[in-house]
Design a protein around this motif. Structure first.
Motif, short mmCIF file in Angstrom:
data_model
loop_
_atom_site.label_atom_id
_atom_site.label_comp_id
_atom_site.label_asym_id
_atom_site.label_seq_id
_atom_site.Cartn_x
_atom_site.Cartn_y
_atom_site.Cartn_z
N LEU A 77 -91.92 -64.30 85.79
CA LEU A 77 -91.12 -63.70 84.72
C LEU A 77 -89.67 -64.20 84.75
N MET A 117 -91.99 -60.75 77.14
CA MET A 117 -92.31 -60.26 78.49
C MET A 117 -93.83 -60.07 78.63
N CYS A 155 -87.00 -57.72 74.36
CA CYS A 155 -87.60 -58.73 75.25
C CYS A 155 -89.10 -58.53 75.39
N ASN A 177 -87.67 -64.75 81.53
CA ASN A 177 -87.54 -63.62 80.60
C ASN A 177 -86.40 -62.72 81.03
N CYS A 215 -84.19 -59.28 80.56
CA CYS A 215 -84.22 -57.94 80.00
C CYS A 215 -82.89 -57.28 80.38
N ILE A 265 -90.68 -53.10 84.87
CA ILE A 265 -91.58 -54.18 84.43
C ILE A 265 -92.43 -54.65 85.62
N TYR A 304 -85.53 -54.53 85.24
CA TYR A 304 -86.76 -55.22 85.67
C TYR A 304 -87.71 -54.38 86.52
#
Lengths: 156, 272
Positions: free
Chosen positions: A128, A105, A101, A131, A133, A141, A138
């Motif tokens: 986000l 991302m 991803c 997107n 993942c 991120i 997360y």
């Protein structure tokens, strides 16, 4: 038919139908495999590219809608200074596991800073939201984006 | 082999769709999925495809003294970031996710006429009208008359939806909430849109429950007169005909829709 567009700053011309996906052209005709196919229905964000500076799912774009447009993939974006800072933040925060991803991302994070100078957690989640993942949960991120905010990262 | 075309003017597009029955393709965020086959294969179109996204004249938001006029190819992002009133911008900003909003068009969401289309409850509550053009002429009709049912509209094969007209109103408050499995990038289980000016003018729509968006001008008028929430709720209950499907159940959809309307309006009345 012949289709002209701009790919990573170079004018290119390909033989393709209008109905072929931009995603397939990028990966098969140009061997740029940083752009991934995930869900193929515009939900997961693995295939994100910039088209005329806008974030788009390349699985949703038929070549007819890419005619004359400027398309930027992760391979070209990765050469920019703007990318380097995001990469650093992702690495420091452990925001990458399998990596599938990640190209999408990273591009979505860049687009997020186009809209907000210092996005809040809520704005990050919204930015986000396209997107998916399946590894990180997360949190790492979000932490990477928080790190960029702290560093005063700016869209340019 | 299916032919495909990429006109750059409305006239050119109208000529094409007049000659043959065609798929009209705008942003493609629905058609690219509906027409897919297996991985790597081209989309399976059964009719010639007319890609209209190259028609720049349909990409503007304009206004007159009385209306906002939205070109059919204006994207959801452009709507969300426009100078339109907040009660229009905010719902558009909540549709799907940023990358899809960058390509999904206002016209596409209407013509597609999915029962879960998020823009239709908004536009219906605002008394929007749509302009359909063909080589034979044009007509402008209320959105409510344009949509006949799930994926069904009165659009003729040779007609192109070109503009959406939204009347300017003096609404000063609104409520919009859609319920889904997650907040973003999801098809609604149910949505409620309420726009009003005190309680002198009000429009209420419920999306994604019935096959078509629910609005009752009669119930709205009655509510303006008597401010009776129980009567309004009773009225809505009588016209809800939700279904059980993969996204939700009839009971859930109807109960949540009613609760949202009730809770919001009780708050409004308390503040009067």
């Amino acid at each position: 038919m012949k289709i002209d567009f701009i790919l990573n700053g170079n004018a290119v011309s390909i033989e393709s139908t209008y109905t072929r996906r931009l995603l397939d052209v990028i990966r098969e005709d140009f061997d740029l495999t940083g752009t991934k196919e995930g869900c193929a229905e515009g939900e997961c964000g693995a295939c994100l590219v910039f088209m005329d500076d806008l974030l788009v799912n390349s699985c949703m774009v038929p070549m007819a809608n890419a005619v004359g447009k400027s398309v930027v993939t992760i391979e070209s974006f990765a050469q920019t200074e703007a990318y380097k800072s995001i990469e650093n933040a992702f690495m420091s925060s452990g925001a990458v596991q399998c990596g599938y991803c990640t190209p999408g991302m990273v591009m979505a994070v860049y687009e997020l800073f186009k809209k907000y100078d210092a996005p809040t957690l809520q704005q990050v989640k919204e930015g986000l939201s396209g997107n998916l993942c399946r590894c990180t949960g997360y949190q790492m991120i979000f932490e990477a984006v928080a790190m960029l905010v702290k560093e005063g990262y700016r869209y340019d | 082999m299916i032919n495909s075309y990429r006109p750059t003017t409305v006239e050119e597009a109208l000529q094409l769709i007049h000659q043959k029955r065609c798929h009209i393709f705008a942003g493609g965020t629905d058609l690219m999925i509906r027409k897919r086959q297996w991985q790597g294969a081209e989309r399976k179109f059964t009719q010639p495809v007319v890609f209209i996204n190259g028609i720049d004249s349909l990409k503007n938001i304009e206004e007159t003294d009385t209306h906002y006029i939205i070109g059919a190819l204006v994207t959801q992002t452009e709507m969300a970031e426009s100078h339109l009133p907040e009660y229009i911008r905010v719902p558009y900003a909540q549709m799907s996710h940023p990358a899809i909003r960058n390509i999904a068009t206002v016209g596409g969401n209407i013509v597609n006429a999915a029962s879960v289309a998020d823009s239709i409850p908004i536009l219906l509550a605002l008394d929007a009208e749509v302009t359909l053009q063909s080589v034979e002429g044009e007509r402008t009709i209320p959105l409510g008359a344009f949509i006949l049912g799930k994926y069904k509209t009165v659009r003729k094969d040779n007609e192109l939806l070109t503009y959406i007209h939204i009347p300017k109103k003096n609404y000063n408050a609104y409520y919009y909430k859609k319920i889904g499995q997650r907040k973003a990038s999801i098809l609604s289980k149910v949505s409620v849109f309420i726009v009003h000016h005190k309680l002198d003018e009000i429009a209420i729509t419920i999306g994604a429950v019935n096959p078509m968006v629910i609005r009752s001008v009669q119930l709205e008028k009655q509510f303006i007169k008597d401010h009776s929430i129980p009567d309004l709720i009773q009225g809505f209950k009588a016209i809800l005909s939700g279904v059980n499907d993969k996204r939700s159940t009839k009971d859930y959809r109807e109960t949540v829709a009613i609760n949202m309307i009730k809770t919001y309006l009780e708050g409004v009345i308390n503040e009067l």
